[in-house]
Motif scaffolding. Structure first.
Motif, PDB file in Angstrom:
ATOM      1  N   LEU A  23       0.820  -1.209   0.000  1.00 44.63           N
ATOM      2  CA  LEU A  23       0.000   0.000   0.000  1.00 44.63           C
ATOM      3  C   LEU A  23       0.857   1.265   0.000  1.00 44.63           C
ATOM      4  O   LEU A  23       0.564   2.236  -0.710  1.00 44.63           O
ATOM      5  CB  LEU A  23      -0.944   0.008   1.211  1.00 44.63           C
ATOM      6  N   LEU A  24       1.927   1.253   0.776  1.00 42.58           N
ATOM      7  CA  LEU A  24       2.807   2.419   0.814  1.00 42.58           C
ATOM      8  C   LEU A  24       3.507   2.627  -0.522  1.00 42.58           C
ATOM      9  O   LEU A  24       3.652   3.757  -1.004  1.00 42.58           O
ATOM     10  CB  LEU A  24       3.832   2.277   1.942  1.00 42.58           C
ATOM     11  N   ALA A  25       3.938   1.525  -1.121  1.00 47.42           N
ATOM     12  CA  ALA A  25       4.575   1.623  -2.442  1.00 47.42           C
ATOM     13  C   ALA A  25       3.576   2.141  -3.474  1.00 47.42           C
ATOM     14  O   ALA A  25       3.916   2.965  -4.327  1.00 47.42           O
ATOM     15  CB  ALA A  25       5.114   0.262  -2.863  1.00 47.42           C
ATOM     16  N   ALA A  26       2.348   1.667  -3.378  1.00 41.59           N
ATOM     17  CA  ALA A  26       1.316   2.104  -4.327  1.00 41.59           C
ATOM     18  C   ALA A  26       1.046   3.603  -4.167  1.00 41.59           C
ATOM     19  O   ALA A  26       0.894   4.318  -5.158  1.00 41.59           O
ATOM     20  CB  ALA A  26       0.031   1.312  -4.103  1.00 41.59           C
TER      21      ALA A  26
ATOM     22  N   GLU B 242      -7.979   0.860  -1.242  1.00 47.13           N
ATOM     23  CA  GLU B 242      -7.344   0.671   0.072  1.00 47.13           C
ATOM     24  C   GLU B 242      -6.276   1.720   0.342  1.00 47.13           C
ATOM     25  O   GLU B 242      -6.045   2.103   1.484  1.00 47.13           O
ATOM     26  CB  GLU B 242      -6.767  -0.747   0.163  1.00 47.13           C
ATOM     27  N   VAL B 243      -5.626   2.173  -0.706  1.00 48.13           N
ATOM     28  CA  VAL B 243      -4.647   3.246  -0.553  1.00 48.13           C
ATOM     29  C   VAL B 243      -5.328   4.510  -0.036  1.00 48.13           C
ATOM     30  O   VAL B 243      -4.825   5.195   0.855  1.00 48.13           O
ATOM     31  CB  VAL B 243      -3.932   3.533  -1.896  1.00 48.13           C
ATOM     32  N   LEU B 244      -6.486   4.817  -0.592  1.00 53.44           N
ATOM     33  CA  LEU B 244      -7.204   6.024  -0.198  1.00 53.44           C
ATOM     34  C   LEU B 244      -7.648   5.955   1.264  1.00 53.44           C
ATOM     35  O   LEU B 244      -7.565   6.936   1.991  1.00 53.44           O
ATOM     36  CB  LEU B 244      -8.414   6.231  -1.113  1.00 53.44           C
TER      37      LEU B 244
ATOM     38  N   SER C  29       0.085  12.794  -3.982  1.00 48.61           N
ATOM     39  CA  SER C  29      -0.847  11.702  -4.275  1.00 48.61           C
ATOM     40  C   SER C  29      -2.285  12.179  -4.138  1.00 48.61           C
ATOM     41  O   SER C  29      -3.138  11.876  -4.977  1.00 48.61           O
ATOM     42  CB  SER C  29      -0.606  10.517  -3.342  1.00 48.61           C
ATOM     43  N   PHE C  30      -2.531  12.945  -3.103  1.00 47.75           N
ATOM     44  CA  PHE C  30      -3.889  13.449  -2.895  1.00 47.75           C
ATOM     45  C   PHE C  30      -4.300  14.404  -4.008  1.00 47.75           C
ATOM     46  O   PHE C  30      -5.410  14.325  -4.531  1.00 47.75           O
ATOM     47  CB  PHE C  30      -3.969  14.156  -1.542  1.00 47.75           C
ATOM     48  N   THR C  31      -3.403  15.305  -4.366  1.00 42.32           N
ATOM     49  CA  THR C  31      -3.713  16.285  -5.414  1.00 42.32           C
ATOM     50  C   THR C  31      -4.002  15.603  -6.745  1.00 42.32           C
ATOM     51  O   THR C  31      -5.002  15.884  -7.411  1.00 42.32           O
ATOM     52  CB  THR C  31      -2.534  17.271  -5.583  1.00 42.32           C
ATOM     53  N   VAL C  32      -3.123  14.680  -7.123  1.00 38.69           N
ATOM     54  CA  VAL C  32      -3.283  14.012  -8.412  1.00 38.69           C
ATOM     55  C   VAL C  32      -4.536  13.138  -8.422  1.00 38.69           C
ATOM     56  O   VAL C  32      -5.330  13.175  -9.366  1.00 38.69           O
ATOM     57  CB  VAL C  32      -2.033  13.169  -8.745  1.00 38.69           C
TER      58      VAL C  32
ATOM     59  N   PHE D  28     -15.338   7.950  -3.369  1.00 34.23           N
ATOM     60  CA  PHE D  28     -14.554   8.253  -2.175  1.00 34.23           C
ATOM     61  C   PHE D  28     -14.440   9.755  -1.949  1.00 34.23           C
ATOM     62  O   PHE D  28     -14.717  10.255  -0.858  1.00 34.23           O
ATOM     63  CB  PHE D  28     -13.159   7.637  -2.296  1.00 34.23           C
ATOM     64  N   PHE D  29     -14.042  10.486  -2.982  1.00 37.43           N
ATOM     65  CA  PHE D  29     -13.823  11.925  -2.807  1.00 37.43           C
ATOM     66  C   PHE D  29     -15.138  12.683  -2.655  1.00 37.43           C
ATOM     67  O   PHE D  29     -15.205  13.674  -1.937  1.00 37.43           O
ATOM     68  CB  PHE D  29     -12.986  12.483  -3.961  1.00 37.43           C
TER      69      PHE D  29
END
Lengths: 196, 196
Positions: free
Chosen positions: B16-19, B60-62, B103-106, B121-122
């Motif tokens: 997840l961190l790598a993603a 899951e990343v989000l 990551s959040f911005t993109v 999600f957003f």
DNA sequence: GTCTATAAAAAGATAGAC
DNA sequence: GTCTATCTTTTTATAGAC
């Protein structure tokens, strides 16, 4: 004469408009040349005849969009006398052009990734836009804004509000009244003026 | 016990961190499962063993990223008493976590495109965040802000400023002092309080 | 749990016919 | 000016060995 060009120019512009649409719908990375070609009744190679690569196509799309925005800012006869009301009018205009707004939102955020072909464009665009906006604020409100804020601070905040509202509006058009919220922000900037 | 999990959980979190990193660098569309796998020393299929699809991985990343933000908001012992200073502290924290911000911005901008897996999600995230923030503003400043602005208007403006500043900061970190500019905006919101 | 093998599709770009 | 043909790479995902 105005609005008329030879066939070659028409074809190019047709492709650019289609590309703007597709970039808005899928982002730059997610868009394929073939899908753009399809909208104008060409094959992928037909598009590549006018634009040598996807990167160059994006570059020209961005210049087109920027020109449109300048047109709107300058349109209401405000020759050289842009005010925050003019900017608010641009926000109002944007609220009726979802595709344009979406393309800008998606592409500008995408541009922060490494080696993105639009990175230089947006870096320069924001840099000069901030300098210009600071002068607009200074001319209209002065050197001192409420809370000790300066025109140089207000400028990036104004663009931040515009961009940030666009994102929320795109996600929830019925909840976010973009023009009204922008005007609310402008009234924050001007709140001290009336009181002093 | 804290921070310790079984090997299975560790592996998942590692992925997840790598993603999160790769999504920040290339966006969701531009990221490949293989490039994520490479960072954790697995093959593409190794990653797909833990997450059945790219969509699920993103989901899951989000959730992970959102949890991190909540941790920060709640961390300084402000149990239930979040103020605009707490939010400013989050901005300060973000200014030291470029990858997270990027990551959040993109991803948030990318999510506005049709059928994007992060759209729901957003949408939910901003909706509930605005309602929550309106109450924070009301509790701290009251029902009337400078220029006749309401807490319900201030809430989306606050997130707009946060998001918009992040974009400009990512493009020009040396020009944009994100924490200072956010505090400047907060002082606009509070400007009327001291004067009345 | 992680791999190899493989499928099946789609991408950007070039060469060359017409 | 626009096409067909083709190359080369990359993508997500499945099947199955170990």
């Amino acid at each position: 004469m105005a609005g008329r060009r030879d066939r070659r120019g028409d074809r190019r512009e047709e492709i650019l408009l289609a590309a703007l649409e597709v970039f808005a719908e899928r982002g730059y990375t997610g868009a394929s040349i073939a899908s753009i070609a399809e909208r104008v009744g060409l094959t992928q190679q037909g598009v590549l005849h006018y634009f040598p690569s996807k990167d160059r196509l994006l570059a020209e799309v961005l210049m087109l969009r920027d020109q449109r925005n300048l047109d709107v800012i300058m349109l209401p006869g405000n020759e050289g006398a842009v005010t925050l009301d003019t900017v608010a009018a641009l926000v109002e205009y944007n609220a009726q052009r979802r595709g344009i707004v979406q393309s800008f939102t998606v592409l500008s955020a995408e541009s922060v990734i490494e080696d993105h072909p639009a990175k230089d464009f947006f870096q320069e665009r924001y840099g000069s836009a901030r300098a210009w906006m600071a002068e607009v604020v200074r001319a209209e409100i002065g050197d001192e804004l409420p809370g000790g804020v300066t025109p140089e601070q207000a400028a990036p905040l104004i663009f931040a509000v515009m961009d940030g509202l666009q994102l929320q509006w795109l996600l929830a058009p019925d909840e976010i009244d973009m023009p009204a919220l922008f005007r609310a922000f402008v009234s924050l900037l001007k709140a001290g003026v009336a009181a002093s």
